[in-house]
Design an enzyme around this catalytic site. Structure first.
Site, PDB file in Angstrom:
ATOM      1  N   GLU A  42      17.534  -3.208  -4.355  1.00 33.50           N
ATOM      2  CA  GLU A  42      17.871  -4.036  -5.516  1.00 33.50           C
ATOM      3  C   GLU A  42      19.356  -3.957  -5.868  1.00 33.50           C
ATOM      4  OE1 GLU A  42      14.217  -4.546  -4.831  1.00 33.50           O
ATOM      5  OE2 GLU A  42      14.703  -2.480  -5.306  1.00 33.50           O
TER       6      GLU A  42
ATOM      7  N   ASN B 157      12.431  -4.890   1.171  1.00 28.59           N
ATOM      8  CA  ASN B 157      12.733  -6.295   0.909  1.00 28.59           C
ATOM      9  C   ASN B 157      14.176  -6.643   1.243  1.00 28.59           C
ATOM     10  OD1 ASN B 157      13.121  -4.573  -1.644  1.00 28.59           O
ATOM     11  ND2 ASN B 157      14.355  -6.366  -2.101  1.00 28.59           N
TER      12      ASN B 157
ATOM     13  N   ASP C 231       9.816  -9.913  -3.035  1.00 25.85           N
ATOM     14  CA  ASP C 231      10.047  -8.470  -3.057  1.00 25.85           C
ATOM     15  C   ASP C 231       8.872  -7.708  -2.454  1.00 25.85           C
ATOM     16  OD1 ASP C 231      11.401  -6.003  -3.727  1.00 25.85           O
ATOM     17  OD2 ASP C 231      10.074  -5.801  -5.456  1.00 25.85           O
TER      18      ASP C 231
END
Length: 609
Positions: A209, A293, A335
């Site tokens: 992220e 991801n 994700d």
């Protein structure tokens, strides 16, 4: 000649179907197993210890101990309760080696050794404080958790949030070596448990992220020196792809796909971290693990398959060279990190015994994949899915539902599974006695909108807003007993809250797991019947274990302490009125602060003398 139609897995679960599955009679379960019972690969004889989070290289989380069984588990009593002093998410299991228990804490990642043979009661032997850099807490995506240490050859190996790998002398608690492998200035942290095998310590990074570049590396267990490092984006030489790389599916073949399946230079900040579980086959000398991801979450900024994210690698443990790769979710839209466990089984597939790995992926499909070739034999939904209609077994491709694809300028409603997946990191357990895999998982849907994300090193790189909520039926979790041979659920237990606790299976035909509001449960491994439960001080996201104590008795232990992504509303604490908090998970568990509290306590149970 008429072309063969696309081979798809069974249709997406409907809400009604997900809720009316009935338990199979015990006789039918045994009948299904007779002559066709899966067997775990790479397991050692039961010695009563618990030396790694997965229990064994096959990642079964199964103990053959049977002193506690389905006939007497209702008599379990608390024998030890000890406050760890931590109030963050407790995802690591206790380890038990001989007469010593080792606890691994979330940040600041202290290791605590407890003498189980001390009289009149167990006592702390030593505490090791690694003192990781405090600023690492600010770049931890989803709480400051740690998923556990590993014991091997007289040493404990563990990772710190700020990207260190440390080896301790298990007897004294003194550091033998420590190696810095992550860079928190870029947003890299380490939350995973290492795998230790063949003189190598296998570790991977977190931080998808934050626009980091994912990798897995091996350190020499004796010295801490880096033996090899494989990236998950970029040119083949960085990914350790060479002439011995033979993926089964055409979409994974080609030169430098880790560059060409991305927009220009996007692979350099493309995610694909390896923060989950690694399994090992000693016969094949291969490790198996999943990649996370791609970044950012906004898929419109990264057209293409985005190799080598959201899939599973097989690598040679000595060199790190890739043998095969399978991308379960090309161009991941939601994700759906594919870092979940891979359980290594030898089982019948289409009438022949095969060496397989079984993967309950975050995208909601349970994959049975050949360990040698990477061929997908089956991919069946184990939870609610409306964002894909199946998996084409000829090509290996997931078949997306176009109406559920996120697009800039609009919010897509009712997507299942959510960003956290049909199941997140918390592993299931396999019992060779029943032939079933026990999967703790979620039943959530989400609304999601995406927008352009700008990359700044060390800051969030998302480009999405999500809001999660209960899925079909209104319950938010399930414990599913899955028959991998019959390719269907034997039975399911509905749970009100999402299940974030791993499962434990035992030789006494008992399965243990915990709930986010603090109930520790024992169920009948054959039928799913609740046999015993105890209310703990805090919600449970930790890994239960069982072991044989110095007195010869069987014990069951775990550390309570709600937190992680699902429980950040409590451990944060976060505002229940902000539905976007914790990347949208707060909206799914707004009632959790009224049902439990932050904690961090060791609990040990046994039968009365």
């Amino acid at each position: 000649m008429r072309s063969r139609p696309s081979v798809r897995s069974r249709a997406t679960f409907l809400a009604a179907a997900a809720c009316i599955l009935l338990p199979l009679p015990a006789s039918q379960i045994h009948a299904a197993a007779n002559g066709a019972r899966p067997a775990p690969a790479a397991t050692a004889p039961e010695d009563g210890q618990w030396t790694m989070p997965s229990k064994d290289y096959a990642s079964t989380r199964y103990s053959g101990l049977d002193q506690i069984n389905r006939q007497n588990v209702a008599r379990l009593k608390l024998t030890l309760s000890w406050d760890t002093g931590s109030r963050k998410g407790q995802e690591a299991p206790p380890l038990v080696v001989g007469s010593t228990m080792y606890l691994t804490m979330p940040f600041p990642n202290n290791i605590i050794a407890i003498d189980l043979a001390a009289k009149p009661r167990p006592a702390v032997k030593w505490v090791f404080r690694p003192n990781p850099r405090p600023m690492s807490q600010g770049v931890a995506c989803c709480d400051v958790v740690n998923r556990g240490a590993v014991y091997a050859n007289g040493r404990l190996f563990f990772n710190t949030l700020d990207g260190q790998v440390i080896a301790l002398d298990a007897a004294s608690g003194k550091a033998v070596w420590r190696t810095q492998v992550g860079n928190i200035m870029k947003g890299e942290t380490i939350t995973m448990s290492p795998l230790v095998a063949e003189g190598k310590v296998i570790v991977g990074d977190s931080g998808g992220e934050f626009g980091v570049r994912g990798w897995l590396m091996a350190l020499d267990a004796a010295s801490g020196k880096v033996a090899w490092k494989a990236f998950h984006t970029g040119p083949d030489k960085d990914v350790l792809i060479g002439p011995d790389f033979h993926p089964y599916y055409a979409a994974d073949r080609g030169k430098d796909l880790g560059v060409h399946s991305w927009p220009a230079d996007a692979w350099k900040i493309g995610g694909g971290t390896a923060w989950g579980w690694v399994s090992y086959d000693p016969q094949l000398k291969m490790i198996f693990y999943g990649t996370g991801n791609p970044g950012p979450w906004n898929p419109e900024q990264r057209p293409g398959d985005n190799k080598w994210t959201t899939g599973v690698f097989a690598r040679d443990i000595a060199t790190g060279r890739a043998r095969w790769f399978y991308q379960s979710t090309p161009h991941d839209l939601y994700d759906h990190d594919d870092i979940n466990e891979q359980i290594l089984l030898d089982m019948p597939v289409r009438g022949q015994m095969r060496q397989v790995l079984v993967r309950p992926a975050r995208n909601g499909y349970l994959y049975v994949i050949d360990r040698k070739s990477g061929q997908v034999y089956s991919a069946d939904p184990y939870g609610y899915i409306n964002s894909a209609s199946g998996v084409d077994l000829r090509t290996g491709r997931l078949i997306p539902v176009p109406s559920k694809a996120p697009q800039e300028g609009r919010v897509v409603r009712n997507i299942g599974p959510t960003a956290s997946g049909a199941k997140d990191w918390n592993p299931g357990a396999f019992s060779p006695r029943t032939g079933l895999i026990y999967l703790p998982h979620e039943n959530l849907c989400m609304d999601e909108g995406v927008m352009e994300a700008n990359y700044i090193s060390g800051t969030p790189y998302l480009g999405a807003d999500a809001k999660m909520y209960a899925g079909p039926g209104g319950n938010r979790g399930f414990l599913t007993a899955w028959d991998p041979v019959r390719r269907k659920a034997a039975w399911k237990i509905r749970e009100d809250l999402p299940l974030w606790s791993p499962a434990l299976a035992t030789g006494g035909d008992v399965v243990f797991y915990g709930t986010m509001d603090g109930w520790f449960k024992a169920i009948d491994a054959l039928t799913g019947k609740l046999l015993w439960r105890a209310k703990l001080d805090s919600g449970i996201i930790g890994q239960p274990i069982t072991y044989r104590g110095p007195d010869g008795r069987q014990y069951v232990a775990l550390v309570s302490g709600v937190g992680g992504w699902a429980g950040a509303i409590v451990s944060g604490p976060l505002d229940p009125g902000d539905p976007s908090a914790a990347l949208g998970f707060v909206n799914a568990v707004r009632d959790l602060p009224k049902r439990t509290q932050a904690g961090g306590r060791l609990y040990v149970f046994a039968l009365p003398r």
